[in-house]
Design a protein around this motif. Structure first.
Motif, PDB file in Angstrom:
ATOM      1  N   LEU A 151       1.925   7.889   4.852  1.00  0.00           N
ATOM      2  CA  LEU A 151       3.309   7.444   4.688  1.00  0.00           C
ATOM      3  C   LEU A 151       4.088   8.414   3.812  1.00  0.00           C
ATOM      4  CD1 LEU A 151       3.036   3.588   4.136  1.00  0.00           C
ATOM      5  CD2 LEU A 151       4.141   4.793   6.022  1.00  0.00           C
ATOM      6  N   ILE A 152       3.443   8.838   2.740  1.00  0.00           N
ATOM      7  CA  ILE A 152       4.107   9.764   1.821  1.00  0.00           C
ATOM      8  C   ILE A 152       4.358  11.097   2.509  1.00  0.00           C
ATOM      9  CG2 ILE A 152       3.902  10.935  -0.391  1.00  0.00           C
ATOM     10  CD1 ILE A 152       2.123   8.733  -1.316  1.00  0.00           C
ATOM     11  N   ASP A 153       3.302  11.596   3.178  1.00  0.00           N
ATOM     12  CA  ASP A 153       3.431  12.898   3.830  1.00  0.00           C
ATOM     13  C   ASP A 153       4.572  12.890   4.832  1.00  0.00           C
ATOM     14  OD1 ASP A 153       1.366  13.708   2.306  1.00  0.00           O
ATOM     15  OD2 ASP A 153      -0.168  13.420   3.870  1.00  0.00           O
ATOM     16  N   ALA A 154       4.645  11.797   5.608  1.00  0.00           N
ATOM     17  CA  ALA A 154       5.697  11.707   6.614  1.00  0.00           C
ATOM     18  C   ALA A 154       7.065  11.736   5.957  1.00  0.00           C
ATOM     19  CB  ALA A 154       5.535  10.420   7.435  1.00  0.00           C
ATOM     20  N   ALA A 155       7.178  11.009   4.859  1.00  0.00           N
ATOM     21  CA  ALA A 155       8.469  10.940   4.164  1.00  0.00           C
ATOM     22  C   ALA A 155       8.840  12.288   3.578  1.00  0.00           C
ATOM     23  CB  ALA A 155       8.414   9.891   3.063  1.00  0.00           C
ATOM     24  N   ARG A 156       7.828  12.980   3.041  1.00  0.00           N
ATOM     25  CA  ARG A 156       8.066  14.310   2.475  1.00  0.00           C
ATOM     26  C   ARG A 156       8.675  15.229   3.517  1.00  0.00           C
ATOM     27  NH1 ARG A 156       4.379  14.554  -1.763  1.00  0.00           N
ATOM     28  NH2 ARG A 156       5.528  13.455  -3.359  1.00  0.00           N
ATOM     29  N   ILE A 157       8.113  15.155   4.741  1.00  0.00           N
ATOM     30  CA  ILE A 157       8.596  16.026   5.804  1.00  0.00           C
ATOM     31  C   ILE A 157      10.061  15.727   6.093  1.00  0.00           C
ATOM     32  CG2 ILE A 157       8.370  16.541   8.272  1.00  0.00           C
ATOM     33  CD1 ILE A 157       5.298  16.013   7.775  1.00  0.00           C
ATOM     34  N   ASP A 158      10.408  14.428   5.963  1.00  0.00           N
ATOM     35  CA  ASP A 158      11.814  14.071   6.166  1.00  0.00           C
ATOM     36  C   ASP A 158      12.682  14.470   4.984  1.00  0.00           C
ATOM     37  OD1 ASP A 158      11.117  13.048   8.516  1.00  0.00           O
ATOM     38  OD2 ASP A 158      11.135  10.948   7.906  1.00  0.00           O
ATOM     39  N   GLY A 159      12.070  15.065   3.962  1.00  0.00           N
ATOM     40  CA  GLY A 159      12.850  15.543   2.817  1.00  0.00           C
ATOM     41  C   GLY A 159      13.127  14.500   1.765  1.00  0.00           C
ATOM     42  N   CYS A 160      12.308  13.468   1.723  1.00  0.00           N
ATOM     43  CA  CYS A 160      12.520  12.434   0.703  1.00  0.00           C
ATOM     44  C   CYS A 160      12.012  12.896  -0.653  1.00  0.00           C
ATOM     45  CB  CYS A 160      11.770  11.156   1.069  1.00  0.00           C
ATOM     46  SG  CYS A 160      12.620  10.175   2.291  1.00  0.00           S
ATOM     47  N   SER A 161      12.737  12.563  -1.682  1.00  0.00           N
ATOM     48  CA  SER A 161      12.246  12.839  -3.029  1.00  0.00           C
ATOM     49  C   SER A 161      11.255  11.736  -3.419  1.00  0.00           C
ATOM     50  CB  SER A 161      13.413  12.849  -4.008  1.00  0.00           C
ATOM     51  OG  SER A 161      13.890  11.529  -4.148  1.00  0.00           O
ATOM     52  N   ASP A 162      10.617  11.922  -4.561  1.00  0.00           N
ATOM     53  CA  ASP A 162       9.633  10.926  -4.988  1.00  0.00           C
ATOM     54  C   ASP A 162      10.258   9.560  -5.221  1.00  0.00           C
ATOM     55  OD1 ASP A 162       7.072  12.138  -4.976  1.00  0.00           O
ATOM     56  OD2 ASP A 162       7.823  13.487  -6.529  1.00  0.00           O
ATOM     57  N   LEU A 163      11.452   9.600  -5.851  1.00  0.00           N
ATOM     58  CA  LEU A 163      12.099   8.321  -6.103  1.00  0.00           C
ATOM     59  C   LEU A 163      12.452   7.617  -4.805  1.00  0.00           C
ATOM     60  CD1 LEU A 163      14.488   8.689  -9.154  1.00  0.00           C
ATOM     61  CD2 LEU A 163      12.304   7.508  -8.976  1.00  0.00           C
ATOM     62  N   ALA A 164      12.907   8.413  -3.849  1.00  0.00           N
ATOM     63  CA  ALA A 164      13.253   7.818  -2.557  1.00  0.00           C
ATOM     64  C   ALA A 164      12.013   7.224  -1.909  1.00  0.00           C
ATOM     65  CB  ALA A 164      13.866   8.876  -1.654  1.00  0.00           C
ATOM     66  N   ILE A 165      10.905   7.966  -2.015  1.00  0.00           N
ATOM     67  CA  ILE A 165       9.658   7.433  -1.453  1.00  0.00           C
ATOM     68  C   ILE A 165       9.318   6.109  -2.125  1.00  0.00           C
ATOM     69  CG2 ILE A 165       7.178   7.809  -1.284  1.00  0.00           C
ATOM     70  CD1 ILE A 165       7.761  10.791  -1.092  1.00  0.00           C
ATOM     71  N   LEU A 166       9.427   6.117  -3.448  1.00  0.00           N
ATOM     72  CA  LEU A 166       9.066   4.912  -4.197  1.00  0.00           C
ATOM     73  C   LEU A 166       9.931   3.729  -3.780  1.00  0.00           C
ATOM     74  CD1 LEU A 166       7.653   3.403  -6.473  1.00  0.00           C
ATOM     75  CD2 LEU A 166       9.298   4.380  -8.058  1.00  0.00           C
ATOM     76  N   PHE A 167      11.261   3.959  -3.803  1.00  0.00           N
ATOM     77  CA  PHE A 167      12.140   2.800  -3.604  1.00  0.00           C
ATOM     78  C   PHE A 167      12.305   2.429  -2.142  1.00  0.00           C
ATOM     79  CE2 PHE A 167      13.784   4.175  -7.850  1.00  0.00           C
ATOM     80  CZ  PHE A 167      13.201   3.110  -8.512  1.00  0.00           C
ATOM     81  N   ARG A 168      12.283   3.443  -1.216  1.00  0.00           N
ATOM     82  CA  ARG A 168      12.507   3.109   0.190  1.00  0.00           C
ATOM     83  C   ARG A 168      11.226   2.739   0.901  1.00  0.00           C
ATOM     84  NH1 ARG A 168      16.016   7.658   1.270  1.00  0.00           N
ATOM     85  NH2 ARG A 168      17.932   7.271   0.104  1.00  0.00           N
ATOM     86  N   ILE A 169      10.133   3.401   0.544  1.00  0.00           N
ATOM     87  CA  ILE A 169       8.915   3.173   1.320  1.00  0.00           C
ATOM     88  C   ILE A 169       7.928   2.254   0.606  1.00  0.00           C
ATOM     89  CG2 ILE A 169       6.945   4.298   2.400  1.00  0.00           C
ATOM     90  CD1 ILE A 169       8.825   6.739   2.714  1.00  0.00           C
ATOM     91  N   PHE A 170       7.714   2.522  -0.680  1.00  0.00           N
ATOM     92  CA  PHE A 170       6.716   1.719  -1.398  1.00  0.00           C
ATOM     93  C   PHE A 170       7.212   0.309  -1.698  1.00  0.00           C
ATOM     94  CE2 PHE A 170       3.287   4.609  -3.306  1.00  0.00           C
ATOM     95  CZ  PHE A 170       3.277   5.386  -2.170  1.00  0.00           C
ATOM     96  N   PHE A 171       8.468   0.232  -2.138  1.00  0.00           N
ATOM     97  CA  PHE A 171       8.964  -1.082  -2.570  1.00  0.00           C
ATOM     98  C   PHE A 171       8.843  -2.167  -1.510  1.00  0.00           C
ATOM     99  CE2 PHE A 171      11.345  -1.832  -6.678  1.00  0.00           C
ATOM    100  CZ  PHE A 171      10.519  -0.984  -7.391  1.00  0.00           C
ATOM    101  N   PRO A 172       9.302  -1.876  -0.274  1.00  0.00           N
ATOM    102  CA  PRO A 172       9.195  -2.937   0.745  1.00  0.00           C
ATOM    103  C   PRO A 172       7.755  -3.384   0.970  1.00  0.00           C
ATOM    104  CG  PRO A 172      10.604  -1.156   1.523  1.00  0.00           C
ATOM    105  CD  PRO A 172       9.978  -0.686   0.259  1.00  0.00           C
ATOM    106  N   LEU A 173       6.808  -2.504   0.684  1.00  0.00           N
ATOM    107  CA  LEU A 173       5.406  -2.857   0.904  1.00  0.00           C
ATOM    108  C   LEU A 173       4.814  -3.607  -0.292  1.00  0.00           C
ATOM    109  CD1 LEU A 173       4.137   0.546   2.328  1.00  0.00           C
ATOM    110  CD2 LEU A 173       4.565  -1.547   3.618  1.00  0.00           C
ATOM    111  N   SER A 174       5.514  -3.535  -1.422  1.00  0.00           N
ATOM    112  CA  SER A 174       4.868  -3.996  -2.673  1.00  0.00           C
ATOM    113  C   SER A 174       5.381  -5.333  -3.154  1.00  0.00           C
ATOM    114  CB  SER A 174       5.076  -2.974  -3.783  1.00  0.00           C
ATOM    115  OG  SER A 174       5.126  -1.688  -3.271  1.00  0.00           O
ATOM    116  N   LYS A 175       5.900  -6.133  -2.266  1.00  0.00           N
ATOM    117  CA  LYS A 175       6.475  -7.399  -2.720  1.00  0.00           C
ATOM    118  C   LYS A 175       5.532  -8.193  -3.640  1.00  0.00           C
ATOM    119  CE  LYS A 175       8.544 -11.111  -0.626  1.00  0.00           C
ATOM    120  NZ  LYS A 175       8.695 -11.813   0.638  1.00  0.00           N
ATOM    121  N   PRO A 176       4.265  -8.353  -3.282  1.00  0.00           N
ATOM    122  CA  PRO A 176       3.408  -9.178  -4.143  1.00  0.00           C
ATOM    123  C   PRO A 176       3.319  -8.654  -5.575  1.00  0.00           C
ATOM    124  CG  PRO A 176       2.224  -8.464  -2.175  1.00  0.00           C
ATOM    125  CD  PRO A 176       3.564  -7.856  -2.094  1.00  0.00           C
ATOM    126  N   VAL A 177       3.152  -7.335  -5.687  1.00  0.00           N
ATOM    127  CA  VAL A 177       2.955  -6.818  -7.047  1.00  0.00           C
ATOM    128  C   VAL A 177       4.263  -6.842  -7.823  1.00  0.00           C
ATOM    129  CG1 VAL A 177       3.196  -4.395  -6.398  1.00  0.00           C
ATOM    130  CG2 VAL A 177       1.922  -4.983  -8.427  1.00  0.00           C
TER     131      VAL A 177
END
Lengths: 447, 274, 272
Positions: free
Chosen positions: C162-188
C-alpha cells in the motif's frame, strides 16, 4: 524515503505543532481578555479575594458593590478564594506562580511567616497614615501580636471568631441538666445525662457533641487548641521560638477528651445533615459564624444559648479561648498599592464592620464594639452575639511560626491515638507530640 | 516524524527526571531560594516513621485488594463465559464503575459506609447483624477502601479474564470430562494454569494501580483514622503541597518508585515460577 | 448445561448485578430526596425534587467546569491521536537514525512511575507560567506513550504494498498516514481516543495541583473540592448530586460506545 520529502514532512509537522500551540494560545488570550479586557480605559482595577463561604461571599459582594457605586476611578472585582482544603495552600501556590490578587481578606496570621518570607506582601506601614488609622480600631496590646519579626506590619487585623460552646436548651431541659457546665467534670456530668437512646432501639440518638475526628491539622484548632488555651490561661504553643505546649494543661486536655470519647459522649460518626440543628447534639464547639448558621436553619421552637469553653476543675480566672483571626493583606503583585490600600481602609470602616456583623455574625477587631452606638441596634437584635463580643478580648490566635501546620499535624496524630482511640496514655502522647514537633523544627531550621 | 515525541520526551520526561534527581539533594519550598542539603533528605527519610507506615499501608491495601479482585473477577468471568442470556448486559453493568470517575465512587461509598445511616449498615442491621465501623476505625478503614477499589476496578479484570478464558481450547475440558475430572479438578488443572499470563497481568496492573492509591483516601478519610489509610502517594502529596517540602517529597517519590519496581519484579518471579 | 446449575448462574449473576447497579441507583435516587430521607434502603420517596441540584448549581460553577473538562479532554484526545499516529507511523514504517533508541526510550518511560516526575512537572509548570492556565492541563497530556505503541503495533501489520503504491503516486508520508492508514485504523484510533479521553476526563490529582482558579477547574476537580473544601457544608445529598452530575456525561457516552469502551480498556491490559 528521499530527504526532500522528509524535510517537507518535518516542516508540516512543525507547522501542525505550532498551529496547535497557537490555538491554545488564542484560547488562553481569550481567557485573559475576559479578565482584563476593560483594562484599557483609565480606571484602576483591583482584584479582591474573599473567603469562599457563602456569608462572606455575600458580604464581599455587598461591600464591593457599594464601593464601585461610590468610586468611579477605582473598580474592584470580587472573587472567592479558589476552594481547596485550606486557603493558605492556595495563597502560597499563588505567590509562587505570581497569580495573587491585589488584596485578600482571608489571611491567616499563622501562615504570615511564610507569606512574608516569600516576599509576597506589601509592607503596610509604608503608608503614612497606617499606624494612626489602625490604632484607632484595634486595641494596642492585640495589635502588637500582629507585628512581624522584622518590626513591620503586613496585615490589617480584621475579624476574629472566639470559640465558645453553643448549646441546645431543649435537650438540656429534657435531660434534666439544670446547670451551665463550667468545668470538665460538670461538662462530662451533663454529657452522661444527655447522651442516651431515646427510642429504645439500642442505638444512641443524642450525644453531648461531635467533632470532626479526621486528623486534618486545622481541625485541632477547635478541640485540642481551644481547650488548651482555656486550660493554660491563654497560652499558645510557643513562647518566642520555644515549644511550651508539653505541659500539664495539654495533658489535662488530652485526658479530658479521652474520657469523653471513651464514654461515647461525643459521637464518632459522620452525620447526614447538621446534627446540631436536627437536635442530635446537645452542644457544639463553635464560633459566632455558627450562630448565624443556627439562626438561619433552626426549626421553630429550637432554643439555644452560649457558654464559655469548659476548663479543668482546678482552674480559676478568666476563661480564654481560641479565636480564628482573619486579616487583610495587600499582595506585592499589585500595580496599584495606593488604590488597594484605600480599598483596604474602606473594608475596616465602622460601617463596613457593621455589615460584617450583619452578614456573617463574625466579630470585627474593634475597640468600641460594645460602646459605639452604631452597633447598638445590632447587638440588641442579636443578644447572643454579645457573648462573643465580650469574649473577644480574652481570645488568643496562632503563633506565626512557619512549621505550624506540621506541628499541628504531629499533635493531631497523637491526639487521635490518645483521645479518640485511647491507645496511648495522655502524658505519653503529649510528650510524643512535643518530641516530634522539635524534630520537625530542627529539620526545617537547620542549615 | 518522531520529532514531536523527542521534544515531548525532553521537556516532560527527561527534564523532570533529571530535575527530580537534582531536587533530592535540596531543600526547597518553591517560594524561597533552593538550599543544598546533600544526603540529608535520605537521612530524614530513613527516620521517617510515617513514611514507612504509609508504605506499609499501601502494601496492606494491595494484600487485600489483589486477592479479592482476582477471586471476584475470576468468579464472574467464569459465569459470563457460560452461555447465558443478557451476557452483554451484565458485562456492561460490571464495567460501569470502571469508567466512572474515582471521585464519584468515593463520594458514593463514603455514604454507603456511613456508620449510622449508610446503606451497608442499614442492611446489616436489617438482618440483625451489628453495625461495622467501616471507615471510622483504624482496623476497618483500609479494608473498606480496598473493597471499594475492588468494586470499582473488578469490571476491567473480568474482561481480561474473560478474554483469557475464551482462549482456552474446548477440547481440553472435553478430554478432562471423559477422564472423569470433577469441576473443581478441571478448574485447578486446566483453567488456572491456562490463565497464568492473564494472572500475571492482573496482578501487575492492580499493583501499579494500587501503588498510586490517592484520591480514595484523600476524599474519604484524609489518611485517618490513626493514619491507617495514609497511602504513600497521599503522604508525598502532603509533604509537597501541604508542608512545602519539595525536595523531600522528590526524595520520597524516588524511593517509592524503587519500592514499586522491586515489588513488581518479585511478583513477576513468583507468578512465573508457579 | 443442566437446568439446576443454569438457575444457579442466573441467581449469582443477578446478585452480582445488584451489587454493581444498586449503589448507583441508590445514589441517583438520593440526589432527588430531601436530606432527611437518605438513610433508607429503598429508592422511592414522596418528596422527590430538584433542590439538591439547585444547591450545586448555585454554589459552584459546575457548568463552566463541564465545558472546561470537555475542552481539555477533547484537546488531549485529539492531539494524542494525531501525535500518536504520526510517531507510531515513523517508528513502524520509516527508517532513520535513532529509531531503535527512541523505541527503547518509549518502553523505558512506560516503567517510570509518575510518582517521580510529579513534583518536577509541577515546578516546570510554575516556571513556564502555565499554572492556572489550560496549557498546564493540556500540554503534558498531548502525547501518550501508550498511544504511540498501540499505533506502531497496528501500523506494523499494514502491508508494505500500500505504501509503495502510494509513493509511486507521489504521496508524502503524511498523506500516506492520513489518506491511506487512517481509514484502515479505525479500531486503534477509537482505542487511543477513548483511553486518552477517559484518562484526561477522570484525572483529579494533576488538575488539583496545577489549577487553583475556579474558572479553569475541571469537573472532577471541582466536585472533589466541593466535597473536601467544605462548600457543601456537609450536605450529603448535594454532594451526591454533584457526584451524579460528574458521572452522567461519561455514562451517557458509555451507553452509546459501550462495546468500544470495554474493548479499548481490555487492550490496555493485554498489550502491556
Amino acid at each position: 524515503m528521499n530527504i526532500k520529502n522528509h524535510k517537507r514532512n518535518l516542516r508540516k509537522i512543525h507547522i501542525s505543532v505550532i498551529g496547535l500551540f497557537c490555538l491554545l494560545c488564542v484560547f488562553q488570550l481569550c481567557e485573559k481578555k475576559q479578565n482584563g479586557g476593560q483594562q484599557k480605559d483609565s480606571k484602576i482595577h483591583i482584584t479582591y479575594w474573599c473567603a469562599s463561604n457563602q456569608d462572606e461571599i455575600d458580604l464581599a459582594q455587598y461591600l464591593v458593590d457599594q464601593w464601585n457605586a461610590a468610586n468611579d476611578s477605582i473598580k474592584v472585582k470580587m472573587q472567592p478564594i479558589p476552594a481547596s482544603q485550606s486557603s493558605e495552600e492556595v495563597l502560597l501556590a499563588a505567590i509562587a506562580a505570581g497569580t495573587t490578587p491585589d488584596i485578600c481578606s482571608n489571611m491567616w496570621p499563622g501562615a504570615m511567616d511564610d507569606f512574608i518570607a516569600s516576599g509576597g506582601l506589601v509592607r503596610l506601614d509604608q503608608f503614612p497614615d497606617f499606624v494612626d488609622c489602625i490604632s484607632e480600631r484595634v486595641p494596642a496590646d492585640l495589635l502588637k501580636t500582629f507585628l512581624a519579626p522584622d518590626g513591620h506590619f503586613y496585615q490589617i487585623p480584621w475579624k476574629t471568631n472566639p470559640i465558645m460552646i453553643v448549646y441546645n436548651k431543649n435537650i438540656f431541659r429534657d435531660a434534666g441538666v439544670d446547670f451551665i457546665p463550667r468545668t470538665y467534670s460538670e461538662y462530662i456530668k451533663a454529657g452522661r445525662k444527655i447522651t442516651r437512646d431515646l427510642d429504645g432501639d439500642g442505638n444512641l440518638d443524642v450525644w453531648l457533641s461531635h467533632r470532626d475526628t479526621k486528623p486534618i491539622w486545622w481541625q485541632r484548632f477547635f478541640d485540642y487548641y481551644t481547650f488548651y488555651i482555656a486550660a493554660s490561661g491563654g497560652q499558645t504553643l510557643f513562647e518566642g521560638s520555644e515549644i511550651i505546649f508539653n505541659n500539664e494543661a495539654s495533658v489535662k486536655v488530652f485526658d479530658f477528651f479521652r474520657q469523653i470519647y471513651k464514654e461515647g459522649l461525643f459521637a464518632k460518626t459522620t452525620f447526614i445533615g447538621d446534627a446540631f440543628i436536627l437536635g442530635k447534639l446537645a452542644t457544639q464547639i463553635a464560633g459566632p459564624w455558627h450562630v448565624s448558621h443556627v439562626e438561619k436553619f433552626r426549626p421553630p421552637g429550637f432554643e439555644y444559648g452560649i457558654f464559655p469553653v469548659p476548663v479543668p476543675d482546678d482552674y480559676e480566672g478568666p476563661v480564654y479561648t481560641f479565636g480564628d483571626f482573619k486579616n487583610i493583606s495587600i499582595f506585592g503583585t499589585t500595580k496599584h498599592p495606593e488604590a488597594t490600600y484605600a480599598f483596604a481602609k474602606y473594608l475596616v470602616t465602622a460601617e463596613a464592620d457593621l455589615k460584617l456583623l450583619e452578614f456573617t455574625l463574625q466579630i470585627p477587631i474593634r475597640k468600641d464594639l460594645t460602646e459605639n452606638p452604631l452597633f447598638e441596634d445590632f447587638f440588641e437584635e442579636n443578644p447572643n452575639l454579645v457573648y462573643f463580643a465580650e469574649q473577644a478580648p480574652y481570645t488568643r490566635g496562632m503563633d506565626g511560626v512557619s512549621d505550624l501546620k506540621e506541628i499541628f499535624d504531629a499533635i493531631s496524630q497523637e491526639y487521635e491515638a490518645c483521645a479518640i482511640f485511647n491507645r496511648r496514655d495522655p502524658a505519653q502522647a503529649v510528650e510524643n507530640a512535643a518530641r516530634r514537633a522539635k524534630v520537625i523544627m530542627e529539620w526545617n531550621r537547620s542549615r | 516524524m518522531s520529532m514531536p515525541y523527542v521534544v515531548y520526551f525532553c521537556i516532560f520526561v527527561a527534564f523532570p527526571l533529571a530535575f527530580s534527581f537534582f531536587l533530592i539533594f535540596h531543600k526547597w519550598n518553591i517560594v524561597t531560594p533552593m538550599e543544598w542539603v546533600g544526603l540529608r533528605n535520605f537521612n530524614r527519610l530513613f527516620h521517617d516513621i510515617q513514611f514507612f507506615k504509609s508504605i506499609r499501608n499501601t502494601l496492606v491495601f494491595l494484600a487485600i485488594h489483589i486477592p479479592l479482585q482476582i477471586a471476584m473477577a475470576l468468579f464472574f468471568a467464569m459465569q459470563l463465559n457460560k452461555k447465558i442470556k443478557f451476557r452483554g448486559f451484565f458485562r456492561a453493568l460490571f464495567f460501569l464503575p470502571v469508567i466512572v470517575s474515582g471521585v464519584v465512587i468515593t463520594i458514593l461509598w463514603e455514604q454507603l459506609y456511613s456508620y449510622e445511616t449508610g446503606l451497608l449498615n442499614l442492611i446489616l442491621t436489617r438482618f440483625g447483624f451489628y453495625r461495622i465501623p467501616w471507615i471510622n476505625s483504624p482496623e476497618w478503614a483500609m479494608p473498606s477502601i480496598a473493597i471499594m477499589a475492588t468494586w470499582k476496578n473488578v469490571g476491567l479484570y473480568i474482561i481480561l479474564f474473560l478474554v483469557g478464558l475464551q482462549g482456552i481450547p474446548k477440547y481440553l475440558y472435553e478430554a478432562a470430562e471423559i477422564d472423569g475430572a470433577k469441576p473443581i479438578q478441571r478448574f485447578f488443572y486446566i483453567t488456572l494454569p491456562a490463565l497464568n499470563n492473564t494472572m500475571l497481568l492482573v496482578v501487575i496492573l492492580s499493583t501499579i494501580g494500587g501503588f498510586s492509591l490517592f484520591i480514595e483516601p484523600f476524599v474519604m478519610t484524609g489518611g485517618g483514622p490513626m493514619n491507617s489509610t495514609l497511602s504513600a502517594m497521599l503522604y508525598i502529596y502532603n509533604q509537597a503541597f501541604y508542608f512545602g517540602h519539595m525536595g523531600y517529597a522528590a526524595t520520597l517519590g524516588f524511593f517509592f518508585a524503587l519500592v514499586i519496581l522491586m515489588v513488581i519484579l518479585i511478583q513477576k518471579k513468583v507468578v512465573e515460577r508457579e | 448445561m443442566e437446568k439446576k446449575s443454569r438457575i444457579w448462574v442466573y441467581i449469582t449473576m443477578t446478585f452480582g448485578g445488584l451489587i454493581f447497579a444498586y449503589p448507583f441507583l441508590w445514589m441517583l435516587s438520593a440526589t432527588f430526596k430531601p436530606e432527611m430521607e437518605i438513610a433508607e434502603i429503598g429508592l422511592m420517596s414522596a418528596n422527590f425534587s430538584l433542590d439538591n441540584y439547585r444547591v450545586v448549581f448555585n454554589k459552584i460553577p459546575i457548568g463552566r467546569a463541564l465545558l472546561n473538562s470537555i475542552f481539555v479532554s477533547s484537546c488531549v484526545t485529539f492531539s494524542a491521536v494525531m501525535f500518536g499516529s504520526i510517531v507510531g507511523y515513523a517508528l513502524s514504517r520509516l527508517r532513520f537514525w535513532g529509531r531503535e533508541l527512541i523505541l527503547g526510550i518509549i518502553l523505558f518511560t512506560m516503567v517510570i512511575p509518575f510518582q517521580i516526575t510529579l513534583i518536577p512537572m509541577y515546578i516546570l509548570m510554575v516556571k513556564f507560567g502555565w499554572v492556572d492556565t489550560y496549557l498546564s492541563l493540556i500540554v503534558p497530556g498531548m502525547i501518550s506513550t501508550f498511544g504511540i505503541l498501540l499505533f506502531r503495533q497496528f501500523f506494523l501489520d499494514i502491508p508494505q504494498d500500500l505504501i509503495d503504491a502510494a509513493r509511486i503516486d507521489g504521496c508524502s508520508d503524511l498523506a500516506i498516514l492520513f489518506r491511506i492508514f487512517f481509514p484502515l485504523s479505525k479500531p486503534v484510533i477509537i482505542t487511543v481516543g477513548i483511553l486518552s479521553f477517559m484518562g484526561s476526563w477522570n484525572d483529579v490529582l494533576w488538575p488539583l495541583i496545577v489549577v487553583r482558579v475556579r474558572e479553569l477547574m475541571t469537573m472532577p476537580q471541582m466536585v472533589t473540592l466541593f466535597k473536601v473544601g467544605g462548600q457543601a457544608e456537609s450536605q450529603i445529598s448535594s454532594q451526591l448530586a454533584a457526584a451524579a452530575l460528574l458521572a452522567i456525561p461519561i455514562v451517557i457516552v458509555y451507553a452509546f460506545f459501550q462495546r468500544y469502551f470495554i474493548e479499548s480498556m481490555a487492550t490496555t491490559g493485554l498489550k502491556n
